[in-house]
Design a protein around this motif. Structure first.
Motif, PDB file in Angstrom:
ATOM      1  N   UNK A  13       0.812  -1.219   0.000  1.00  0.00           N
ATOM      2  CA  UNK A  13       0.000   0.000   0.000  1.00  0.00           C
ATOM      3  C   UNK A  13       0.845   1.268   0.000  1.00  0.00           C
ATOM      4  N   UNK A  14       0.268   2.312  -0.547  1.00  0.00           N
ATOM      5  CA  UNK A  14       0.826   3.654  -0.454  1.00  0.00           C
ATOM      6  C   UNK A  14       0.315   4.256   0.852  1.00  0.00           C
ATOM      7  N   UNK A  15       0.933   5.343   1.312  1.00  0.00           N
ATOM      8  CA  UNK A  15       0.397   5.954   2.546  1.00  0.00           C
ATOM      9  C   UNK A  15      -1.098   6.253   2.446  1.00  0.00           C
ATOM     10  N   UNK A  16      -1.535   6.702   1.284  1.00  0.00           N
ATOM     11  CA  UNK A  16      -2.946   7.074   1.119  1.00  0.00           C
ATOM     12  C   UNK A  16      -3.882   5.899   0.903  1.00  0.00           C
ATOM     13  N   UNK A  17      -3.332   4.716   0.639  1.00  0.00           N
ATOM     14  CA  UNK A  17      -4.208   3.565   0.406  1.00  0.00           C
ATOM     15  C   UNK A  17      -4.089   2.496   1.484  1.00  0.00           C
ATOM     16  N   UNK A  18      -3.343   2.801   2.547  1.00  0.00           N
ATOM     17  CA  UNK A  18      -3.166   1.812   3.615  1.00  0.00           C
ATOM     18  C   UNK A  18      -4.507   1.370   4.189  1.00  0.00           C
ATOM     19  N   UNK A  19      -5.486   2.274   4.187  1.00  0.00           N
ATOM     20  CA  UNK A  19      -6.811   1.921   4.734  1.00  0.00           C
ATOM     21  C   UNK A  19      -7.443   0.772   3.962  1.00  0.00           C
ATOM     22  N   UNK A  20      -7.083   0.628   2.671  1.00  0.00           N
ATOM     23  CA  UNK A  20      -7.694  -0.440   1.881  1.00  0.00           C
ATOM     24  C   UNK A  20      -7.229  -1.830   2.344  1.00  0.00           C
ATOM     25  N   UNK A  21      -6.068  -1.891   2.978  1.00  0.00           N
ATOM     26  CA  UNK A  21      -5.602  -3.175   3.510  1.00  0.00           C
ATOM     27  C   UNK A  21      -6.602  -3.675   4.551  1.00  0.00           C
ATOM     28  N   UNK A  22      -7.023  -2.772   5.431  1.00  0.00           N
ATOM     29  CA  UNK A  22      -7.998  -3.163   6.453  1.00  0.00           C
ATOM     30  C   UNK A  22      -9.348  -3.487   5.821  1.00  0.00           C
ATOM     31  N   UNK A  23      -9.724  -2.689   4.813  1.00  0.00           N
ATOM     32  CA  UNK A  23     -11.021  -2.947   4.168  1.00  0.00           C
ATOM     33  C   UNK A  23     -11.043  -4.303   3.481  1.00  0.00           C
ATOM     34  N   UNK A  24      -9.927  -4.691   2.860  1.00  0.00           N
ATOM     35  CA  UNK A  24      -9.881  -5.995   2.179  1.00  0.00           C
ATOM     36  C   UNK A  24     -10.156  -7.110   3.185  1.00  0.00           C
ATOM     37  N   UNK A  25      -9.529  -7.018   4.348  1.00  0.00           N
ATOM     38  CA  UNK A  25      -9.735  -8.059   5.367  1.00  0.00           C
ATOM     39  C   UNK A  25     -11.217  -8.178   5.714  1.00  0.00           C
ATOM     40  N   UNK A  26     -11.847  -7.025   5.904  1.00  0.00           N
ATOM     41  CA  UNK A  26     -13.254  -7.009   6.310  1.00  0.00           C
ATOM     42  C   UNK A  26     -14.159  -7.493   5.183  1.00  0.00           C
ATOM     43  N   UNK A  27     -13.878  -7.005   3.979  1.00  0.00           N
ATOM     44  CA  UNK A  27     -14.732  -7.326   2.833  1.00  0.00           C
ATOM     45  C   UNK A  27     -14.678  -8.820   2.525  1.00  0.00           C
ATOM     46  N   UNK A  28     -13.488  -9.409   2.565  1.00  0.00           N
ATOM     47  CA  UNK A  28     -13.362 -10.842   2.276  1.00  0.00           C
ATOM     48  C   UNK A  28     -14.077 -11.654   3.361  1.00  0.00           C
ATOM     49  N   UNK A  29     -13.878 -11.263   4.594  1.00  0.00           N
ATOM     50  CA  UNK A  29     -14.565 -11.980   5.677  1.00  0.00           C
ATOM     51  C   UNK A  29     -16.080 -11.887   5.509  1.00  0.00           C
ATOM     52  N   UNK A  30     -16.573 -10.675   5.259  1.00  0.00           N
ATOM     53  CA  UNK A  30     -18.027 -10.510   5.136  1.00  0.00           C
ATOM     54  C   UNK A  30     -18.576 -11.261   3.924  1.00  0.00           C
ATOM     55  N   UNK A  31     -17.828 -11.250   2.803  1.00  0.00           N
ATOM     56  CA  UNK A  31     -18.306 -11.971   1.612  1.00  0.00           C
ATOM     57  C   UNK A  31     -18.382 -13.464   1.896  1.00  0.00           C
TER      58      UNK A  31
END
Lengths: 210, 329
Positions: free
Chosen positions: B302-320
């Motif tokens: 991740x870039x500094x501005x996209x680090x939040x997407x790392x956390x979102x991926x974890x959540x999105x995959x779990x929820x899916x």
């Protein structure tokens, strides 16, 4: 000066719409519409129709009446509605399918006129905000007035069309959630959403059941 | 928009000829018109599929699979009982995309073929690797990074916009592509390639290749489970920040096979292989879904501005995965 094309600047002292309206009348007086198959060469294959780049004749039903205009391939439905047809309800705001100010009904379903090529909808039925107010959507327009559902007014024609489509689809059973979903693609920077939704629900109550 | 000659074939063969001859391929034009208005594309010739009959339909075949024409609108996909039965996540993803007015026009083929929505790509006044510049301004000091990706972003950091592509790739769908040599079948999972300098499109199809339909294997009740999850800033009319689509085959509660695909996190749809490995051979449970979610970010840069997407991926995959687990059919 053609009757198609894009809205741009004009000479000082004359509004662009006056200028273009005058040019349109001049052109109408002196010219007939171009043949629809102008660019169709004799040797073109049977499974390929070619149009443009110049304007060709386009006929579509607008607000219930057949209309024939000259349109070039690059002209959007919004260009054709606003310029040769002089129906200025649909607004050209973002021109990129991201704001909803140009929402019209195509065969009864909402679309963004800026994101439709005019030649793609030949022969089909288009209803603009003017057609909604003058037709089945009158109650929705009245509800917009009664509920004070506008401020600057720029989004209003698109909101009206989107709400009229929702009322037509759902009738008296229209829910707040459905009205919200139906207007999700119409942005209002004044923030009139609550009143727009109230107007849609009020109009739906008076609509005939489906 | 520059004036162009509009070529309107009534057969796929004529569309292939026109496209092979250099005409820009257009479905209903939602993305193509945007690009032409911004003069990213300034073609002299445009070929459209609007007059080719039969491309705007969903068919359920005897084996339960779907055959979906390239000109089928997202509204049709969202409302189709056949799609809901054979691949419910496709109906969900189509119904959440864009807005009602766009879904009435946006097509399956156009959705899969659309170019990145990266703001640097979309405005010619910026530099852009995809448009031929040597570097990607997302990575440069001051670059706007939030919409960008976290995987495979060393050359171009953009995020792929399609939410349908991850669903179709996870579902094992196949694109049927017509060309002068006849039809060929390209798995949706192989439809995209990594960024190359000066190559605007993300997919592997070239001039003369016309995507005519997509075939989707059926989600078989009792054997397969699918799930879909996306996160956005706004609930409607917004591009997803992260998309997750999963397909799981389980027997007696144990995962036999799994496919996990992500959208909006890489320049093309991204397969999370580590998440798949974390599932196969294990019990299909909510706890294991969380493990797979953690695994899904393997390889992220991740870039500094996209680090939040790392956390979102974890959540999105779990929820899916949990959605797939809880789905009855």
């Amino acid at each position: 000066m053609g009757r198609t094309g894009h809205e741009g600047g004009g000479p000082p002292g004359l509004s662009r719409r006056e200028l273009l309206r005058g040019a349109g009348l001049a052109a109408a007086a002196g010219a007939t519409l171009l043949p629809a198959a102008r660019a169709l060469a004799a040797d073109a294959p049977a499974d390929l129709r070619v149009q443009g780049p110049d304007a060709v004749e386009l006929t579509l039903t607008v607000n219930g009446a057949p209309r024939t205009v000259a349109a070039a391939p690059r002209d959007t439905l919004l260009d054709v509605l606003r310029l040769p047809l002089d129906l200025t309800g649909a607004k050209k705001v973002c021109d990129r399918g991201t704001c909803g100010a140009c929402t019209v009904l195509l065969d009864g379903k909402p679309v963004y006129a800026c994101s439709v090529l005019a030649l793609d909808v030949a022969g089909r039925s288009v209803t603009t905000a003017e057609g909604v107010v003058g037709g089945a959507g009158r109650a929705v327009a009245d509800a917009f007035v009664a509920k004070d559902a506008m401020q600057c007014g720029f989004c209003t024609p698109g909101m009206l069309v989107a709400c009229a489509a929702a009322v037509a689809e759902h009738g008296p059973s229209l829910t707040l959630e459905q009205a919200r979903a139906a207007t999700a693609g119409n942005l209002c920077r004044c923030g009139t959403y609550p009143h727009v939704l109230e107007a849609a629900l009020a109009a739906a109550k008076t609509a005939k059941g489906r | 928009m520059k004036a162009f000659r509009y070529e309107r074939p009534t057969t796929v063969e004529a569309a292939v000829r026109a496209h092979a001859g250099g005409a820009l391929l257009k479905a209903n034009g939602i993305d193509v018109l945007d690009r032409m208005k911004e003069r990213l594309d300034q073609p002299d010739r445009v070929v459209t599929l609007v007059d080719v009959p039969g491309l705007d339909r969903v068919e359920r075949r005897p084996d339960g699979s779907l055959s979906i024409g390239a000109m089928t609108t997202l509204a049709t996909l969202a409302a189709s009982a056949d799609v809901a039965a054979a691949c419910p996540t496709l109906a969900t993803a189509a119904g959440q995309a864009a807005s009602p007015a766009l879904r009435n026009r946006a097509t399956l083929g156009g959705n899969l073929g659309q170019h990145t929505r990266c703001g640097y790509y979309r405005f010619a006044s910026f530099r852009c690797f995809k448009r031929g510049d040597a570097d990607c301004p997302v990575q440069a000091p001051g670059g706007v990074q939030e919409p960008a990706g976290i995987f495979g972003i060393d050359l171009c950091a953009c995020a792929h916009p399609s939410s349908l592509a991850p669903v179709l790739a996870a579902g094992g769908a196949v694109a049927v592509v017509a060309s002068a040599k006849g039809e060929r079948r390209v798995p949706v999972a192989a439809l995209y390639e990594p960024p190359a300098r000066g190559k605007a499109s993300d997919w592997v199809l070239g001039e003369g290749d016309v995507l005519v339909r997509v075939e989707v294997p059926p989600v078989v009740a009792g054997s397969h489970r699918v799930g879909y999850e996306e996160v956005r800033q706004k609930a409607a009319f917004d591009w997803p920040l992260v998309v997750g689509a999963v397909w799981v085959a389980a027997r007696d509660g144990v995962v036999a096979d799994a496919r996990v695909w992500l959208g909006a996190v890489a320049p093309s749809p991204w397969r999370a292989e580590a998440a798949e490995k974390a599932l196969v051979g294990k019990p299909f449970t909510a706890a294991q879904a969380a493990v797979a979610g953690e695994a899904a970010v393997a390889g992220a840069t991740p870039l500094p501005g996209t680090a939040y997407k790392v956390e979102l991926v974890k959540v999105v995959v779990r929820r899916a995965l949990v959605a797939a687990l809880e789905r009855r059919s």
